[in-house]
Write a protein that holds these residues in place. Structure first.
Motif, PDB file in Angstrom:
ATOM      1  N   ASN A 428      93.642 -13.477  35.477  1.00 32.49           N
ATOM      2  CA  ASN A 428      93.059 -12.665  36.574  1.00 32.49           C
ATOM      3  C   ASN A 428      92.189 -11.493  36.043  1.00 32.49           C
ATOM      4  O   ASN A 428      92.643 -10.698  35.176  1.00 32.49           O
ATOM      5  N   ALA A 429      91.095 -11.656  36.277  1.00 26.69           N
ATOM      6  CA  ALA A 429      90.193 -10.567  35.784  1.00 26.69           C
ATOM      7  C   ALA A 429      90.583  -9.367  36.708  1.00 26.69           C
ATOM      8  O   ALA A 429      90.891  -9.500  37.906  1.00 26.69           O
ATOM      9  N   GLY A 430      90.071  -8.172  36.373  1.00 29.23           N
ATOM     10  CA  GLY A 430      90.160  -6.893  36.970  1.00 29.23           C
ATOM     11  C   GLY A 430      91.640  -5.995  36.495  1.00 29.23           C
ATOM     12  O   GLY A 430      91.636  -6.328  35.003  1.00 29.23           O
ATOM     13  N   ASN A 431      92.164  -5.215  37.340  1.00 26.79           N
ATOM     14  CA  ASN A 431      93.268  -4.463  36.847  1.00 26.79           C
ATOM     15  C   ASN A 431      94.605  -5.371  37.004  1.00 26.79           C
ATOM     16  O   ASN A 431      94.932  -5.846  38.144  1.00 26.79           O
ATOM     17  N   PHE A 440     119.352  -1.857  31.925  1.00 23.40           N
ATOM     18  CA  PHE A 440     119.761  -0.578  32.641  1.00 23.40           C
ATOM     19  C   PHE A 440     118.670   0.092  33.474  1.00 23.40           C
ATOM     20  O   PHE A 440     119.085   0.955  34.357  1.00 23.40           O
ATOM     21  N   GLY A 441     117.555  -0.564  33.595  1.00 24.21           N
ATOM     22  CA  GLY A 441     116.653  -0.100  34.541  1.00 24.21           C
ATOM     23  C   GLY A 441     115.414   0.709  34.259  1.00 24.21           C
ATOM     24  O   GLY A 441     114.582   1.283  34.598  1.00 24.21           O
ATOM     25  N   PHE A 442     115.601   1.322  32.887  1.00 24.21           N
ATOM     26  CA  PHE A 442     114.603   1.956  32.235  1.00 24.21           C
ATOM     27  C   PHE A 442     113.402   1.046  32.025  1.00 24.21           C
ATOM     28  O   PHE A 442     113.355  -0.278  31.793  1.00 24.21           O
ATOM     29  N   LYS A 443     112.269   1.554  31.983  1.00 24.21           N
ATOM     30  CA  LYS A 443     111.042   0.723  32.264  1.00 24.21           C
ATOM     31  C   LYS A 443     109.669   1.277  31.539  1.00 24.21           C
ATOM     32  O   LYS A 443     109.958   2.620  31.133  1.00 24.21           O
ATOM     33  N   GLY A 444     108.773   0.543  31.175  1.00 26.36           N
ATOM     34  CA  GLY A 444     107.558   1.296  30.916  1.00 26.36           C
ATOM     35  C   GLY A 444     106.395   0.299  31.329  1.00 26.36           C
ATOM     36  O   GLY A 444     106.756  -0.847  31.740  1.00 26.36           O
ATOM     37  N   GLU A 445     105.215   0.841  31.495  1.00 27.80           N
ATOM     38  CA  GLU A 445     104.260  -0.029  32.310  1.00 27.80           C
ATOM     39  C   GLU A 445     102.750   0.574  31.439  1.00 27.80           C
ATOM     40  O   GLU A 445     102.556   1.791  30.940  1.00 27.80           O
ATOM     41  N   VAL A 446     101.888  -0.301  31.681  1.00 24.46           N
ATOM     42  CA  VAL A 446     100.410  -0.139  30.796  1.00 24.46           C
ATOM     43  C   VAL A 446      99.549  -0.962  31.988  1.00 24.46           C
ATOM     44  O   VAL A 446      99.658  -2.017  32.356  1.00 24.46           O
ATOM     45  N   ASN A 447      98.284  -0.298  32.396  1.00 26.64           N
ATOM     46  CA  ASN A 447      97.109  -1.192  33.138  1.00 26.64           C
ATOM     47  C   ASN A 447      96.422  -1.678  32.134  1.00 26.64           C
ATOM     48  O   ASN A 447      95.897  -1.193  30.994  1.00 26.64           O
ATOM     49  N   LEU A 448      96.104  -2.946  32.272  1.00 22.44           N
ATOM     50  CA  LEU A 448      95.216  -3.782  31.613  1.00 22.44           C
ATOM     51  C   LEU A 448      94.016  -3.859  32.369  1.00 22.44           C
ATOM     52  O   LEU A 448      94.037  -4.323  33.562  1.00 22.44           O
ATOM     53  N   VAL A 449      92.887  -4.090  31.465  1.00 23.47           N
ATOM     54  CA  VAL A 449      91.392  -4.526  32.048  1.00 23.47           C
ATOM     55  C   VAL A 449      91.366  -5.863  31.618  1.00 23.47           C
ATOM     56  O   VAL A 449      90.914  -5.817  30.286  1.00 23.47           O
ATOM     57  N   ILE A 450      91.227  -6.721  32.350  1.00 21.21           N
ATOM     58  CA  ILE A 450      90.588  -8.040  32.035  1.00 21.21           C
ATOM     59  C   ILE A 450      89.328  -8.165  32.564  1.00 21.21           C
ATOM     60  O   ILE A 450      89.092  -8.151  33.608  1.00 21.21           O
ATOM     61  N   VAL A 451      88.614  -8.709  31.665  1.00 18.91           N
ATOM     62  CA  VAL A 451      86.918  -8.872  32.075  1.00 18.91           C
ATOM     63  C   VAL A 451      86.766 -10.533  32.094  1.00 18.91           C
ATOM     64  O   VAL A 451      87.633 -11.322  31.459  1.00 18.91           O
TER      65      VAL A 451
END
Length: 590
Positions: A428-431, A440-451
């Motif tokens: 999927n291109a875009g964000n 335990f519900g702890f999380k992390g996230e990152v926004n990826l730019v797909i061209v």
């Protein structure tokens, strides 16, 4: 001891028409006031001085008010503070008076509402905002305009509005002295001035604070597991003053703050000297609980609550117990954010220079939690795609992992792990948002730019069946093989064929320019095919002639226009069928 001097001044003005023979003398005595324990912060109308004033003269025609304007009246009074009552404890002073000497609700305030003669100007505030505004003197006047009748007792009350920051259990000396009395009578001024230096009997008011809230203060924000810590609990009123007489019993409870997943008991609270703890007089409303009173069993984020069942309870600030996992970072193995990479749709992260995806456990300040261990999963939040994205260990039964036997991964003893970049492919291109979370519900996230990948085709959307001459919509997009629009401004050639030959009965332009990979014709642009039949529309990318797209459209005859009769003759007496045809706008017989 600091002393307060009160000045009472009477001005006597006798009418030029009728002079007073004798209006008497002024007698002033101070009145004793019992101390009180009801003087709370913010309390209004606290009595701090009382005096009796009397005109000892006899009535004469000079007192025939209002016929004779020479009726004497009190002009001004001043009070000087000799006690220990500081100006900072006083928000406002007010002066009241009555005839009976008892504070029972029939008092009148010395202000401009009480006139004894006309055309009097009142140039000052009758209730100063501070007792210490002028050398610790409170002034009331000029022209109080209170009738000073002979042989009548007048009682004056100096009242204070206390500030909201007075201390609990403080005895404040309100000793004052007053001096100077003016009597005003008519247009002529005759001054009868007398400095009395009259000091009232020693008088103390006692302040009192009543707690409304418990407060937890001085708690830590970060502690180690099983490390004891201290905090302070104070009983305060709504203004923040400490109630030094507070002697209730307080209880503590502890709870976790989501996403910390543990269930009670989460903390150690000493039952021998703490829970409950009863405040004593020696605490003076404030108690420090020592470091052997509290500790947390688990890493995470927690709060402590204190209550006595009567006052408003309080919660501590959030306390992080280390090693406190707060979130996960998703970086490459050089600690660069994945959002800084331009990732190509349909190709692995390795093609974009991401050799490994590194997932690290971090605490509140972003430091590595080196001894964290746990099972983690990935989740990709993105628009739907015709192609299945490859994200390993995503715990999704519809998309099995590409490189592992189980649908999850594990961080062992070092607080982080690396996952090969070849295992990540997003179509999927875009964000797109890549999220990782543990059990335990702890999380992390990152926004990826797909061209998008390179363009290979047109995605053209048009009706497969239309009416001749009717306008229709057409959407053309330059796309990669994953159906992502490629934002290039290519030129596109449009050709229309019928029966294998070039066809001109249409309104298509011969060439168009894409804007960011897209061209859209609306119905208002009158894109039409003017003749029925099977028509082929061919699109060719003039910037890359290998990109060609053909689309077949079935064109039906459009709406009828007029009626015409062919072979419109008949022999007399003959019975015969006569064909009748409708023509459309473009003269096609229907």
């Amino acid at each position: 001891m600091k002393r307060i001097i009160i000045i009472l001044i009477f001005c006597c003005v006798l009418s030029s028409v009728a002079k007073a023979k004798y209006w008497g003398s002024t007698q002033i005595t101070a009145q004793t006031i019992p101390a009180s324990l009801s003087n709370y912060p913010g309390t209004t109308n606290i009595l701090i001085h009382k005096l009796r004033m009397r005109n000892t003269g006899d009535a004469t025609n000079d007192f025939a008010y209002p016929t004779n304007k020479a009726y004497p009246h009190i002009y001004e009074i001043q009070f000087l503070n000799l006690g220990t009552l500081p100006s900072s404890n006083i928000k406002r002073l007010r002066l009241w008076w009555d005839y009976d000497g008892t504070w029972n609700g029939n008092e009148r305030e010395c202000n401009t509402n009480y006139f004894c003669q006309t055309n009097v100007r009142f140039e000052r505030n009758f209730s100063p905002t501070s007792f210490g505004s002028s050398s610790d003197i409170a002034y009331f006047g000029p022209d109080l305009n209170i009738f000073f009748q002979p042989n009548v007792n007048y009682y004056f009350y100096l009242m204070a509005d206390l500030s909201t920051n007075i201390l609990d259990n403080r005895s404040l000396d309100c000793e004052t002295v007053h001096y100077g009395v003016f009597v005003h009578a008519g247009d002529d001024w005759y001054f009868y001035s007398r400095v009395t230096n009259l000091i009232n009997s020693p008088y103390m008011i006692t302040t009192e604070t009543k707690a409304t809230n418990l407060h937890i203060e001085d708690e830590p924000t970060l502690v180690n597991i099983n490390q004891g810590f201290s905090l302070t609990v104070r009983a305060k009123d709504r203004y923040g003053n400490i109630d030094e007489d507070y002697v209730n019993s307080v209880y503590f409870t502890a709870t976790n703050v989501p996403p910390t997943p543990y269930t009670p008991p989460v903390a150690f609270i000493s039952n021998t000297n703490l829970n409950p703890y009863t405040f004593t007089g020696g605490d003076a409303g404030s108690h420090i609980f020592s470091s052997n009173c509290f500790k947390f069993y688990y890493p995470g984020v927690f709060k402590l609550r204190v209550t006595d069942g009567i006052l408003n309870d309080d919660w501590s600030e959030e306390i992080s117990a280390a090693p406190a996992i707060h979130h996960f970072d998703i970086l490459d193995d050089k600690d660069q954010s994945l959002s800084s990479f331009s990732i190509t749709a349909g190709k692995s992260f390795s093609n974009s220079g991401i050799t490994n995806v590194k997932v690290s456990a971090k605490n509140y300040v972003g430091s590595l939690v080196g001894d964290y261990t746990g099972i983690l999963y990935f989740l990709l939040e993105s628009p739907s795609s015709l192609y299945t994205n490859h994200i390993p260990y995503d715990n999704n039964p519809a998309t099995p992992p590409t490189t592992a036997a189980i649908d999850k991964f594990e961080i062992l003893n070092n607080g982080f792990t690396n996952i090969n970049g070849n295992n990540f492919i997003i179509y999927n291109a875009g964000n797109n948002k890549l999220t990782v979370f543990d059990t335990f519900g702890f999380k992390g996230e990152v926004n990826l730019v797909i061209v998008p990948d390179v363009p290979v085709k047109f995605n053209a959307q048009m009706d497969s069946s239309i009416l001749a001459g009717s306008p229709f919509q057409l959407y053309i997009a330059l796309s990669d093989k994953w159906n992502n629009t490629v934002p290039l401004n290519h030129k596109v050639k449009i050709e229309v064929f019928k029966d294998g030959k070039g066809f001109t009965k249409h309104t298509f332009p011969e060439q168009i320019q894409l804007s960011s990979g897209i061209k859209y014709f609306t119905a208002e642009e009158n894109l039409k095919i003017l003749e029925s039949g099977t028509v082929t529309v061919k699109l060719t990318d003039l910037d890359d002639t290998s990109i060609v797209s053909e689309h077949t459209i079935q064109v039906d005859i459009s709406a009828k226009k007029e009626l015409s009769i062919l072979q419109n003759y008949i022999t007399p007496g003959e019975t015969k069928e006569v064909p009748i045809y409708y023509n459309n706008t473009y003269e096609e017989n229907i």
